[in-house]
Write a protein that holds these residues in place. Structure first.
Motif, mmCIF file in Angstrom:
data_model
loop_
_atom_site.group_PDB
_atom_site.id
_atom_site.type_symbol
_atom_site.label_atom_id
_atom_site.label_comp_id
_atom_site.label_asym_id
_atom_site.label_seq_id
_atom_site.Cartn_x
_atom_site.Cartn_y
_atom_site.Cartn_z
ATOM 1 N N ASP A 69 55.041 21.990 37.999
ATOM 2 C CA ASP A 69 56.217 21.231 38.449
ATOM 3 C C ASP A 69 56.399 21.577 39.923
ATOM 4 O OD1 ASP A 69 58.576 19.957 38.800
ATOM 5 O OD2 ASP A 69 59.654 20.956 37.183
ATOM 6 N N ASP A 70 57.001 22.737 40.188
ATOM 7 C CA ASP A 70 57.087 23.228 41.567
ATOM 8 C C ASP A 70 55.724 23.845 41.912
ATOM 9 O OD1 ASP A 70 59.471 24.844 43.534
ATOM 10 O OD2 ASP A 70 57.352 25.382 43.579
ATOM 11 N N LEU A 71 55.089 23.318 42.965
ATOM 12 C CA LEU A 71 53.708 23.737 43.252
ATOM 13 C C LEU A 71 53.609 25.226 43.595
ATOM 14 C CD1 LEU A 71 50.743 22.932 43.473
ATOM 15 C CD2 LEU A 71 51.159 22.269 45.840
ATOM 16 N N THR A 72 54.591 25.733 44.373
ATOM 17 C CA THR A 72 54.522 27.145 44.773
ATOM 18 C C THR A 72 54.518 28.046 43.537
ATOM 19 O OG1 THR A 72 55.777 26.528 46.707
ATOM 20 C CG2 THR A 72 55.614 28.875 46.278
ATOM 21 N N ILE A 73 55.384 27.715 42.584
ATOM 22 C CA ILE A 73 55.451 28.519 41.350
ATOM 23 C C ILE A 73 54.155 28.377 40.555
ATOM 24 C CG2 ILE A 73 56.665 28.761 39.125
ATOM 25 C CD1 ILE A 73 59.233 27.908 40.600
ATOM 26 N N ALA A 74 53.655 27.154 40.468
ATOM 27 C CA ALA A 74 52.416 26.927 39.691
ATOM 28 C C ALA A 74 51.256 27.708 40.304
ATOM 29 C CB ALA A 74 52.099 25.437 39.645
ATOM 30 N N LEU A 75 51.175 27.752 41.631
ATOM 31 C CA LEU A 75 50.071 28.481 42.275
ATOM 32 C C LEU A 75 50.185 29.981 42.011
ATOM 33 C CD1 LEU A 75 49.771 26.583 45.705
ATOM 34 C CD2 LEU A 75 48.379 26.274 43.651
ATOM 35 N N GLU A 76 51.431 30.484 42.037
ATOM 36 C CA GLU A 76 51.636 31.915 41.748
ATOM 37 C C GLU A 76 51.234 32.223 40.310
ATOM 38 O OE1 GLU A 76 55.700 32.808 42.619
ATOM 39 O OE2 GLU A 76 55.339 32.691 44.787
ATOM 40 N N GLU A 77 51.613 31.344 39.399
ATOM 41 C CA GLU A 77 51.269 31.582 37.987
ATOM 42 C C GLU A 77 49.764 31.486 37.759
ATOM 43 O OE1 GLU A 77 55.459 30.408 35.839
ATOM 44 O OE2 GLU A 77 53.629 29.410 35.195
ATOM 45 N N ALA A 78 49.138 30.569 38.473
ATOM 46 C CA ALA A 78 47.677 30.434 38.346
ATOM 47 C C ALA A 78 47.002 31.728 38.827
ATOM 48 C CB ALA A 78 47.191 29.235 39.150
ATOM 49 N N GLU A 79 47.504 32.286 39.930
ATOM 50 C CA GLU A 79 46.937 33.552 40.436
ATOM 51 C C GLU A 79 47.114 34.653 39.397
ATOM 52 O OE1 GLU A 79 48.458 34.791 44.251
ATOM 53 O OE2 GLU A 79 48.315 32.754 45.044
ATOM 54 N N GLU A 80 48.303 34.669 38.782
ATOM 55 C CA GLU A 80 48.612 35.691 37.774
ATOM 56 C C GLU A 80 47.656 35.574 36.572
ATOM 57 O OE1 GLU A 80 49.950 38.934 36.686
ATOM 58 O OE2 GLU A 80 50.456 38.129 38.668
ATOM 59 N N ILE A 81 47.364 34.350 36.182
ATOM 60 C CA ILE A 81 46.441 34.116 35.062
ATOM 61 C C ILE A 81 45.061 34.688 35.401
ATOM 62 C CG2 ILE A 81 45.131 32.279 33.877
ATOM 63 C CD1 ILE A 81 47.762 30.641 33.845
ATOM 64 N N ILE A 82 44.617 34.419 36.623
ATOM 65 C CA ILE A 82 43.294 34.905 37.056
ATOM 66 C C ILE A 82 43.272 36.431 37.071
ATOM 67 C CG2 ILE A 82 41.696 35.004 39.048
ATOM 68 C CD1 ILE A 82 41.621 32.313 37.633
ATOM 69 N N ARG A 83 44.304 37.044 37.677
ATOM 70 C CA ARG A 83 44.339 38.520 37.753
ATOM 71 C C ARG A 83 44.351 39.122 36.366
ATOM 72 N NH1 ARG A 83 48.410 37.621 41.592
ATOM 73 N NH2 ARG A 83 47.459 37.511 43.638
ATOM 74 N N SER A 84 45.142 38.518 35.500
ATOM 75 C CA SER A 84 45.305 39.087 34.172
ATOM 76 C C SER A 84 44.010 38.936 33.341
ATOM 77 C CB SER A 84 46.501 38.384 33.531
ATOM 78 O OG SER A 84 46.596 38.684 32.199
ATOM 79 N N PHE A 85 43.432 37.743 33.320
ATOM 80 C CA PHE A 85 42.224 37.526 32.494
ATOM 81 C C PHE A 85 41.041 38.334 33.015
ATOM 82 C CE2 PHE A 85 38.418 34.788 31.465
ATOM 83 C CZ PHE A 85 38.350 35.146 30.126
ATOM 84 N N LEU A 86 40.898 38.372 34.341
ATOM 85 C CA LEU A 86 39.711 39.018 34.920
ATOM 86 C C LEU A 86 39.965 40.483 35.289
ATOM 87 C CD1 LEU A 86 38.548 36.052 37.212
ATOM 88 C CD2 LEU A 86 37.725 36.612 34.925
ATOM 89 N N SER A 87 41.173 40.976 35.007
ATOM 90 C CA SER A 87 41.574 42.361 35.352
ATOM 91 C C SER A 87 41.323 42.654 36.833
ATOM 92 C CB SER A 87 40.823 43.398 34.503
ATOM 93 O OG SER A 87 40.919 43.087 33.144
ATOM 94 N N LEU A 88 41.804 41.790 37.709
ATOM 95 C CA LEU A 88 41.594 41.992 39.159
ATOM 96 C C LEU A 88 42.815 42.688 39.769
ATOM 97 C CD1 LEU A 88 40.078 38.524 40.173
ATOM 98 C CD2 LEU A 88 38.861 40.675 39.757
#
Ligand code: ADP
Ligand code: 5GP
Length: 197
Positions: free
Chosen positions: A178-197
């Motif tokens: 919806d809000d792009l800034t929030i979506a981009l932050e959440e996408a980063e969080e998904i990547i960090r969490s899944f890949l343990s970065l």
């Protein structure tokens, strides 16, 4: 962000972003690629014409229809779909070898059938993220606003998107764009969490 159902155990892995056309896959995936050098983009093959600013070998491998179908016959594709009438898209097996050969995790931007096929093939080595627009109306507005499609192509995309919106529950997690800034932050969080970065 929803808690992810699992973390990656066998590295390198795969992150699949899937959604109806216009939901924001390209925007989100491009952002992640700029942010995480650990990720390599799976460049798909297609027989659709390149849009202005799209580069062969970077955004897609642009093939003639004959060439695309010859590759299908040769078994060169990991998965492929006729996404719209006479418009083909597919992942070449050589892309996975290329990116894993660089010791990078692979990031995909792919429609829902292809995403389902990849998920079946790679299981817990892959995370499939469904990008959800705030509503069907907003999705269609974004697609129109992008100004990349003719009226005929827009119509095909809208018809298919209505069906694709019902696939939300079939993937590992949902990311609301919806809000792009929030979506981009959440996408980063998904990547960090899944890949343990
Ligand atoms: P897809 O790759 O899924 O087809 P795009 O990333 O091309 O989608 O996004 C479709 C259009 O919507 C683009 O013009 C993009 O700039 C715009 N867009 C993407 N996310 C948002 C958002 N959260 N708010 C407003 N516009 C957006
Ligand atoms: P576009 O023409 O907007 O770039 O892409 C149309 C649709 O095809 C999008 O939903 C996109 O994610 C999907 N797509 C792109 N590459 C592939 C691929 O390799 N395989 C499949 N199945 N779909 C793809």
């Amino acid at each position: 962000m929803q808690k992810l159902p699992f973390e990656l155990k066998e590295k390198p892995g795969i992150v699949i972003f899937t959604a109806p056309s216009g939901a924001g896959k390209t925007t989100i995936v491009r952002h992640l690629l700029g942010k995480f050098p650990e990720l390599g983009f799976s460049v798909s093959a297609t027989n659709r014409p390149a849009r202005p600013h799209e580069l062969n070998g970077k955004d897609y491998y642009f093939f003639r229809t004959r060439e695309f179908l010859r590759k299908v016959k040769e078994g060169a594709f990991l998965e492929w779909e006729e996404v719209y009438d006479d418009q083909f898209y597919g992942t070449l097996s050589s892309e996975v070898d290329r990116i894993w050969g660089l010791d990078q995790h692979i990031i995909f931007d792919i429609e829902v059938n292809g995403a389902t096929n990849l998920k079946e093939k790679y299981g817990d080595r892959s995370l499939a993220v469904f990008i959800k627009p705030p509503s069907a109306e907003v999705l269609f507005e974004r697609l129109r606003g992008r100004k990349t499609e003719t009226e005929a192509s827009l119509k095909k995309r809208i018809i298919r998107a209505e069906r694709e919106l019902t696939f939300e529950d079939k993937f590992d997690t949902v990311l609301v764009n919806d809000d792009l800034t929030i979506a981009l932050e959440e996408a980063e969080e998904i990547i960090r969490s899944f890949l343990s970065l």
